[in-house]
Design an enzyme around this catalytic site. Structure first.
Site, PDB file in Angstrom:
ATOM      1  N   TYR A   1      -1.564  -0.736  11.043  1.00 52.61           N
ATOM      2  CA  TYR A   1      -1.711  -1.389   9.734  1.00 52.61           C
ATOM      3  C   TYR A   1      -0.549  -1.040   8.813  1.00 52.61           C
ATOM      4  O   TYR A   1       0.162  -1.912   8.308  1.00 52.61           O
ATOM      5  CB  TYR A   1      -3.045  -0.990   9.080  1.00 52.61           C
ATOM      6  CG  TYR A   1      -3.103  -1.283   7.589  1.00 52.61           C
ATOM      7  CD1 TYR A   1      -3.067  -2.595   7.127  1.00 52.61           C
ATOM      8  CD2 TYR A   1      -3.184  -0.249   6.648  1.00 52.61           C
ATOM      9  CE1 TYR A   1      -3.102  -2.875   5.754  1.00 52.61           C
ATOM     10  CE2 TYR A   1      -3.225  -0.517   5.290  1.00 52.61           C
ATOM     11  CZ  TYR A   1      -3.183  -1.826   4.841  1.00 52.61           C
ATOM     12  OH  TYR A   1      -3.207  -2.092   3.495  1.00 52.61           O
TER      13      TYR A   1
ATOM     14  N   LYS B   1     -21.715   8.572   7.858  1.00 54.27           N
ATOM     15  CA  LYS B   1     -20.892   9.258   8.862  1.00 54.27           C
ATOM     16  C   LYS B   1     -19.563   9.658   8.220  1.00 54.27           C
ATOM     17  O   LYS B   1     -18.972   8.890   7.476  1.00 54.27           O
ATOM     18  CB  LYS B   1     -20.617   8.337  10.029  1.00 54.27           C
ATOM     19  CG  LYS B   1     -21.901   7.709  10.582  1.00 54.27           C
ATOM     20  CD  LYS B   1     -21.840   7.422  12.027  1.00 54.27           C
ATOM     21  CE  LYS B   1     -23.194   7.046  12.620  1.00 54.27           C
ATOM     22  NZ  LYS B   1     -24.209   6.559  11.702  1.00 54.27           N
TER      23      LYS B   1
ATOM     24  N   LYS C   1       2.573  -3.319   7.151  1.00 55.17           N
ATOM     25  CA  LYS C   1       2.786  -3.457   5.698  1.00 55.17           C
ATOM     26  C   LYS C   1       4.207  -2.984   5.343  1.00 55.17           C
ATOM     27  O   LYS C   1       4.896  -3.599   4.531  1.00 55.17           O
ATOM     28  CB  LYS C   1       1.743  -2.657   4.905  1.00 55.17           C
ATOM     29  CG  LYS C   1       0.332  -3.192   4.971  1.00 55.17           C
ATOM     30  CD  LYS C   1       0.165  -4.590   4.385  1.00 55.17           C
ATOM     31  CE  LYS C   1       0.363  -4.658   2.895  1.00 55.17           C
ATOM     32  NZ  LYS C   1       0.008  -6.007   2.356  1.00 55.17           N
TER      33      LYS C   1
ATOM     34  N   THR D   1       0.825  -1.210   0.000  1.00 51.34           N
ATOM     35  CA  THR D   1       0.000   0.000   0.000  1.00 51.34           C
ATOM     36  C   THR D   1       0.860   1.261   0.000  1.00 51.34           C
ATOM     37  O   THR D   1       2.001   1.243   0.480  1.00 51.34           O
ATOM     38  CB  THR D   1      -0.888  -0.006   1.278  1.00 51.34           C
ATOM     39  OG1 THR D   1      -1.449   1.283   1.489  1.00 51.34           O
ATOM     40  CG2 THR D   1      -0.067  -0.350   2.527  1.00 51.34           C
ATOM     41  N   ASP D   2       0.277   2.357  -0.492  1.00 48.92           N
ATOM     42  CA  ASP D   2       0.993   3.650  -0.435  1.00 48.92           C
ATOM     43  C   ASP D   2       1.048   4.192   0.996  1.00 48.92           C
ATOM     44  O   ASP D   2       1.776   5.143   1.272  1.00 48.92           O
ATOM     45  CB  ASP D   2       0.336   4.677  -1.368  1.00 48.92           C
ATOM     46  CG  ASP D   2      -1.097   5.005  -1.001  1.00 48.92           C
ATOM     47  OD1 ASP D   2      -1.691   4.292  -0.151  1.00 48.92           O
ATOM     48  OD2 ASP D   2      -1.655   5.967  -1.571  1.00 48.92           O
ATOM     49  N   GLU D   3       0.294   3.564   1.917  1.00 51.67           N
ATOM     50  CA  GLU D   3       0.267   4.076   3.290  1.00 51.67           C
ATOM     51  C   GLU D   3       1.607   3.894   4.000  1.00 51.67           C
ATOM     52  O   GLU D   3       1.842   4.494   5.040  1.00 51.67           O
ATOM     53  CB  GLU D   3      -0.870   3.427   4.080  1.00 51.67           C
ATOM     54  CG  GLU D   3      -2.223   3.743   3.469  1.00 51.67           C
ATOM     55  CD  GLU D   3      -3.391   3.259   4.308  1.00 51.67           C
ATOM     56  OE1 GLU D   3      -3.258   3.195   5.533  1.00 51.67           O
ATOM     57  OE2 GLU D   3      -4.437   2.950   3.712  1.00 51.67           O
TER      58      GLU D   3
HETATM   59  N1  LIG Z   1      -7.967  -1.929   0.054  1.00 55.11           N
HETATM   60  C1  LIG Z   1      -7.109  -1.058  -0.488  1.00 55.11           C
HETATM   61  O1  LIG Z   1      -7.499   0.034  -0.855  1.00 55.11           O
HETATM   62  C2  LIG Z   1      -5.649  -1.446  -0.685  1.00 55.11           C
HETATM   63  C3  LIG Z   1      -4.798  -0.533  -1.311  1.00 55.11           C
HETATM   64  C4  LIG Z   1      -3.466  -0.909  -1.530  1.00 55.11           C
HETATM   65  C5  LIG Z   1      -3.025  -2.142  -1.144  1.00 55.11           C
HETATM   66  N2  LIG Z   1      -3.879  -3.008  -0.526  1.00 55.11           N
HETATM   67  C6  LIG Z   1      -3.363  -4.340  -0.151  1.00 55.11           C
HETATM   68  O2  LIG Z   1      -4.032  -5.286  -0.971  1.00 55.11           O
HETATM   69  C7  LIG Z   1      -4.174  -6.515  -0.258  1.00 55.11           C
HETATM   70  C8  LIG Z   1      -5.624  -6.952  -0.287  1.00 55.11           C
HETATM   71  O3  LIG Z   1      -6.430  -5.938   0.326  1.00 55.11           O
HETATM   72  P1  LIG Z   1      -8.025  -6.108   0.416  1.00 55.11           P
HETATM   73  O4  LIG Z   1      -8.589  -4.747   0.584  1.00 55.11           O
HETATM   74  O5  LIG Z   1      -8.490  -6.981  -0.676  1.00 55.11           O
HETATM   75  O6  LIG Z   1      -8.130  -6.896   1.799  1.00 55.11           O
HETATM   76  P2  LIG Z   1      -9.348  -7.758   2.370  1.00 55.11           P
HETATM   77  O7  LIG Z   1      -9.324  -7.509   3.844  1.00 55.11           O
HETATM   78  O8  LIG Z   1     -10.603  -7.497   1.610  1.00 55.11           O
HETATM   79  O9  LIG Z   1      -8.923  -9.266   2.060  1.00 55.11           O
HETATM   80  C9  LIG Z   1      -7.884  -9.919   2.743  1.00 55.11           C
HETATM   81  C10 LIG Z   1      -7.967 -11.401   2.398  1.00 55.11           C
HETATM   82  O10 LIG Z   1      -6.863 -12.066   3.037  1.00 55.11           O
HETATM   83  C11 LIG Z   1      -7.344 -13.212   3.739  1.00 55.11           C
HETATM   84  N3  LIG Z   1      -6.453 -13.427   4.897  1.00 55.11           N
HETATM   85  C12 LIG Z   1      -6.287 -12.607   5.974  1.00 55.11           C
HETATM   86  N4  LIG Z   1      -5.399 -13.154   6.834  1.00 55.11           N
HETATM   87  C13 LIG Z   1      -4.979 -14.326   6.262  1.00 55.11           C
HETATM   88  C14 LIG Z   1      -4.051 -15.324   6.664  1.00 55.11           C
HETATM   89  N5  LIG Z   1      -3.368 -15.235   7.817  1.00 55.11           N
HETATM   90  N6  LIG Z   1      -3.864 -16.389   5.840  1.00 55.11           N
HETATM   91  C15 LIG Z   1      -4.540 -16.497   4.669  1.00 55.11           C
HETATM   92  N7  LIG Z   1      -5.446 -15.580   4.255  1.00 55.11           N
HETATM   93  C16 LIG Z   1      -5.660 -14.509   5.049  1.00 55.11           C
HETATM   94  C17 LIG Z   1      -8.766 -12.851   4.155  1.00 55.11           C
HETATM   95  O11 LIG Z   1      -9.543 -14.009   4.437  1.00 55.11           O
HETATM   96  C18 LIG Z   1      -9.246 -12.077   2.939  1.00 55.11           C
HETATM   97  O12 LIG Z   1      -9.766 -12.948   1.960  1.00 55.11           O
HETATM   98  C19 LIG Z   1      -3.613  -6.278   1.141  1.00 55.11           C
HETATM   99  O13 LIG Z   1      -2.287  -6.758   1.187  1.00 55.11           O
HETATM  100  C20 LIG Z   1      -3.631  -4.756   1.284  1.00 55.11           C
HETATM  101  O14 LIG Z   1      -2.613  -4.316   2.164  1.00 55.11           O
HETATM  102  C21 LIG Z   1      -5.173  -2.691  -0.286  1.00 55.11           C
END
Ligand SMILES: NC(=O)c1ccc[n+]([C@@H]2O[C@H](COP(=O)([O-])OP(=O)(O)OC[C@H]3O[C@@H](n4cnc5c(N)ncnc54)[C@H](O)[C@@H]3O)[C@@H](O)[C@H]2O)c1
Length: 339
Positions: A155, A210, A159, A128-130
């Protein structure tokens, strides 16, 4: 010079989550010769329904945890790449209870890169960009691959930790890896705890949306389908050891996004309540994706935010059976936190 990699048999961790499941759909729709093994623990954020229609010869599901080294020893051999999406992904949860974030995001990534190293499997790390912290609202700068890490929340710090592990495994062990850091995603199948789906489903249920703090925090929105095409591009053409930032010039503050949602859903633009801010809330994120665009030729296709938002709103209106089971518990959690 970019390098070309042709995967045939990949593991997608977290492939039942929001973004990981979109990537599985992307592969099925665009690369029917690539076999996908989805490894997912099905936490509260994972939903097998996201990929159920795809299960069969091309897509296989394994229910398991990325921290389980023995399972990885059985699963990883025979695959040629791991695309790592699995994470605890919600900032507010990380503030209330950081421990699962350490476990999955740090230890889980460590287990995966150890397995990738042992079985000589290519590794793409989705981040993530965070990790870069935030920018001031009046700062013309954007994040680039050279921006120093300065994560703010439990979080983003987990990451950031996982990114550094992956980089060290490249330097020390020659792990064949790439990393992508993407901005905020929106689109169908996003959990109702996240900003855009929470607002949409509140409005559908007749609850007033909200808004945190002063609403001026800026996020750089990208449609999840553009994130998936970017990850595929980096996996198959990215240079080993490199980081690529993914973004689509979608900067908007939260107040504007909420007003957009209210307008698209036929509500007055002021039909929401203000709530107290998230502690340590990052002010602004903005991505410069020049490297990805010039070096690998990737381009986003969802460049009109309002039309992507309309499509997303329609998906939540059409699929209450997907989000309703999680809605009451999510709102109860927010209420306990005063949000
Ligand atoms: N949501 C965003 O805007 C965003 C932006 C940039 C990067 N990301 C990154 O993209 C990735 C996916 O994000 P998302 O929003 O789809 O997340 P999400 O929370 O919707 O999905 C996470 C998935 O990982 C699985 N999971 C969690 N812990 C696990 C473990 N210990 N073993 C196996 N599976 C496990 C969960 O069951 C779920 O299916 C993450 O790495 C996140 O940091 C997200």
């Amino acid at each position: 010079m970019t390098e070309s990699f042709t995967p045939k048999n990949i593991i997608v961790t977290g492939g039942c989550g929001f973004i990981g499941s979109d990537f599985v759909h992307y592969v099925v729709n665009n690369h029917p010769d690539v076999h996908v093994t989805v490894l997912d623990a099905l936490t509260y954020a994972g939903n097998l329904e996201n990929i159920k229609p795809l299960l069969g010869d091309q897509v296989e599901f394994v229910h398991g945890n990325i921290c389980d080294a023995q399972l990885l020893d059985e699963l990883v051999p025979g695959h040629d790449a791991i695309v790592h999406y699995a994470a605890e992904s919600h900032n507010d949860n990380s503030i209330a209870d950081p421990e699962p974030f350490l476990k999955t995001n740090v230890e889980g990534t460590f287990r995966l890169i150890e397995a990738a190293r042992k079985y000589d499997v290519r590794f793409h790390h989705v981040s993530t960009d965070e990790v870069y912290g935030d920018l001031a609202l009046d700062d013309p700068a954007k994040f680039t691959e050279e921006t120093p890490y300065r994560p703010s929340s439990p979080y983003s710090s987990t990451k950031a930790s996982s990114d550094l592990l992956v980089r060290a495994w490249f330097r020390t062990y020659g792990l064949r890896m790439t990393i992508s850091n993407c901005s905020n995603n929106y689109g169908p199948y996003q959990h109702v705890e996240k900003f855009i789906p929470r607002q949409i489903t509140n409005i559908i249920e007749g609850i007033r949306p909200k808004l945190y703090g002063d609403g001026l925090n800026v996020r750089d929105w990208i449609h999840t389908e553009d994130h998936s095409s970017a990850v595929w591009t980096i996996l198959t053409q990215g240079r080993l050891g490199e980081t690529y930032l993914i973004g689509a010039n979608g900067e908007r503050n939260n107040l504007t996004v909420l007003k957009d949602i209210l307008r698209v859903m036929g509500q007055p633009e002021d039909a929401f309540d203000w709530v107290k801010d998230r502690p340590g809330h990052d002010r602004r994120y903005a991505i410069d994706s020049t490297k990805l665009q010039t070096e690998l030729g990737w381009r986003p296709t969802h460049t009109n935010f309002e039309s992507g938002l309309r499509q997303t709103v329609q998906w939540y209106v059409d699929n209450p059976q997907w989000w309703e089971p999680a809605k009451a518990a999510t709102e109860a959690k927010y209420k306990a936190q005063g949000q």
